[in-house]
Design an enzyme around this catalytic site. Sequence first.
Site, PDB file in Angstrom:
ATOM      1  N   LYS A 178       0.829  -1.229   0.000  1.00  0.00           N
ATOM      2  CA  LYS A 178       0.000   0.000   0.000  1.00  0.00           C
ATOM      3  C   LYS A 178       0.855   1.268   0.000  1.00  0.00           C
ATOM      4  O   LYS A 178       0.772   2.095   0.907  1.00  0.00           O
ATOM      5  CB  LYS A 178      -0.943   0.017   1.199  1.00  0.00           C
ATOM      6  CG  LYS A 178      -1.927  -1.144   1.236  1.00  0.00           C
ATOM      7  CD  LYS A 178      -2.892  -1.016   2.396  1.00  0.00           C
ATOM      8  CE  LYS A 178      -3.915  -2.126   2.473  1.00  0.00           C
ATOM      9  NZ  LYS A 178      -3.384  -3.436   2.872  1.00  0.00           N
ATOM     10  N   ASP A 216       3.293   7.476  -0.896  1.00  0.00           N
ATOM     11  CA  ASP A 216       4.154   8.649  -0.710  1.00  0.00           C
ATOM     12  C   ASP A 216       4.543   9.240  -2.057  1.00  0.00           C
ATOM     13  O   ASP A 216       4.078   8.800  -3.104  1.00  0.00           O
ATOM     14  CB  ASP A 216       5.387   8.232   0.115  1.00  0.00           C
ATOM     15  CG  ASP A 216       5.875   9.348   1.034  1.00  0.00           C
ATOM     16  OD1 ASP A 216       5.996  10.500   0.563  1.00  0.00           O
ATOM     17  OD2 ASP A 216       6.143   9.071   2.211  1.00  0.00           O
TER      18      ASP A 216
HETATM   19  O1  6AU Z   1      -9.214 -11.963   5.690  1.00  0.00           O
HETATM   20  P1  6AU Z   1      -8.495 -11.105   6.696  1.00  0.00           P
HETATM   21  O2  6AU Z   1      -9.412 -10.104   7.346  1.00  0.00           O
HETATM   22  O3  6AU Z   1      -7.721 -11.892   7.690  1.00  0.00           O
HETATM   23  O4  6AU Z   1      -7.362 -10.286   5.874  1.00  0.00           O
HETATM   24  C1  6AU Z   1      -7.671  -9.303   4.921  1.00  0.00           C
HETATM   25  C2  6AU Z   1      -6.424  -8.841   4.220  1.00  0.00           C
HETATM   26  C3  6AU Z   1      -5.411  -8.134   5.124  1.00  0.00           C
HETATM   27  C4  6AU Z   1      -5.637  -6.658   4.847  1.00  0.00           C
HETATM   28  O5  6AU Z   1      -4.443  -5.925   4.962  1.00  0.00           O
HETATM   29  C5  6AU Z   1      -6.129  -6.655   3.405  1.00  0.00           C
HETATM   30  O6  6AU Z   1      -6.766  -7.921   3.199  1.00  0.00           O
HETATM   31  N1  6AU Z   1      -7.078  -5.557   3.065  1.00  0.00           N
HETATM   32  C6  6AU Z   1      -6.815  -4.683   1.975  1.00  0.00           C
HETATM   33  C7  6AU Z   1      -5.887  -4.963   0.904  1.00  0.00           C
HETATM   34  C8  6AU Z   1      -5.737  -6.285   0.339  1.00  0.00           C
HETATM   35  O7  6AU Z   1      -5.295  -4.073   0.346  1.00  0.00           O
HETATM   36  C9  6AU Z   1      -7.581  -3.539   1.819  1.00  0.00           C
HETATM   37  C10 6AU Z   1      -8.715  -3.340   2.627  1.00  0.00           C
HETATM   38  O8  6AU Z   1      -9.459  -2.382   2.455  1.00  0.00           O
HETATM   39  N2  6AU Z   1      -9.010  -4.272   3.593  1.00  0.00           N
HETATM   40  C11 6AU Z   1      -8.220  -5.369   3.812  1.00  0.00           C
HETATM   41  O9  6AU Z   1      -8.560  -6.203   4.690  1.00  0.00           O
HETATM   42  O10 6AU Z   1      -4.099  -8.525   4.717  1.00  0.00           O
END
Ligand code: 6AU
Length: 244
Positions: free
Chosen positions: A94, A97
């Site tokens: 992500k 910057d």
């Molecule tokens: O299924 P989880 O909740 O254990 O993990 C979700 C994964 C995590 C978050 O950093 C990522 O998805 N994520 C992202 C991404 C992929 O960019 C964006 C977001 O809005 N929400 C999110 O959960 O590694």
Amino acid sequence: TRKKVYTHSERAALCQHPLTQKLLTIMDMKKTNLALSADVTSSKQLLSLADSIGPYICILKTHIDILDDFSPDVTAELRALADKHNFVIFEDRKFADIGRTVQHQLSSGIYHISRWADLVNAHPLPGPGIIDGLKQIIKNFIIISYSPTEAIEMAEANSDFVIGYICQSRLTDNPQFLHMTPGVKLVEGGDSLGQQYTTPEDVIRRKTCDIIIVGRGITESVDPVATAIHYQQAGYAAYVSLFH
Ligand code: 6AU
């Protein structure tokens, strides 16, 4: 709603970007739209998940900076596993910057992300400089669409480089862009820190996104491999049902 629904192989033929073609071909061949978010803090656990769940996923998503015991061997082994099981490595960094700073964050420091990641993501917030900076170093990235208008503008202006979006529902009918959705579990709900979950069926069928990103639904289950297969089957069945 989408006008025309393309199969993965039809889309692979329509897309210009080599990594998009590769991903869609993997999805078609391995019958999977599952990305594993391997958010663990031990290298051994990360490599073990990548090896055991590798056959069932199209993408392994990492947060390399959460490892307690990182060493360059880990990323070398991840690359070997990506070739062994045919998946793409997505470092969920992500970037957010100015161009010069993201260049350093991408290629320097401890992790040298550009040496081993196929794919990284960035926020559209900092403006076009972030794209120009990343573009000089890595060939592929995805934009996070917390601000859909800016994300779409950036992606369309850089379709040689941007392969899609992280989003909660389809943003564009343009078949070149892959839509990847986090916050997925077999049962809806949330966690204690604001994460919201929806189901594979909802993501693929109703929101017409392309890839489900699943973390704890798999990694914290009693049998992660069996659970990953469940997610693979649920996600792929939802995709197949688009054509019936
Ligand atoms: O299924 P989880 O909740 O254990 O993990 C979700 C994964 C995590 C978050 O950093 C990522 O998805 N994520 C992202 C991404 C992929 O960019 C964006 C977001 O809005 N929400 C999110 O959960 O590694």
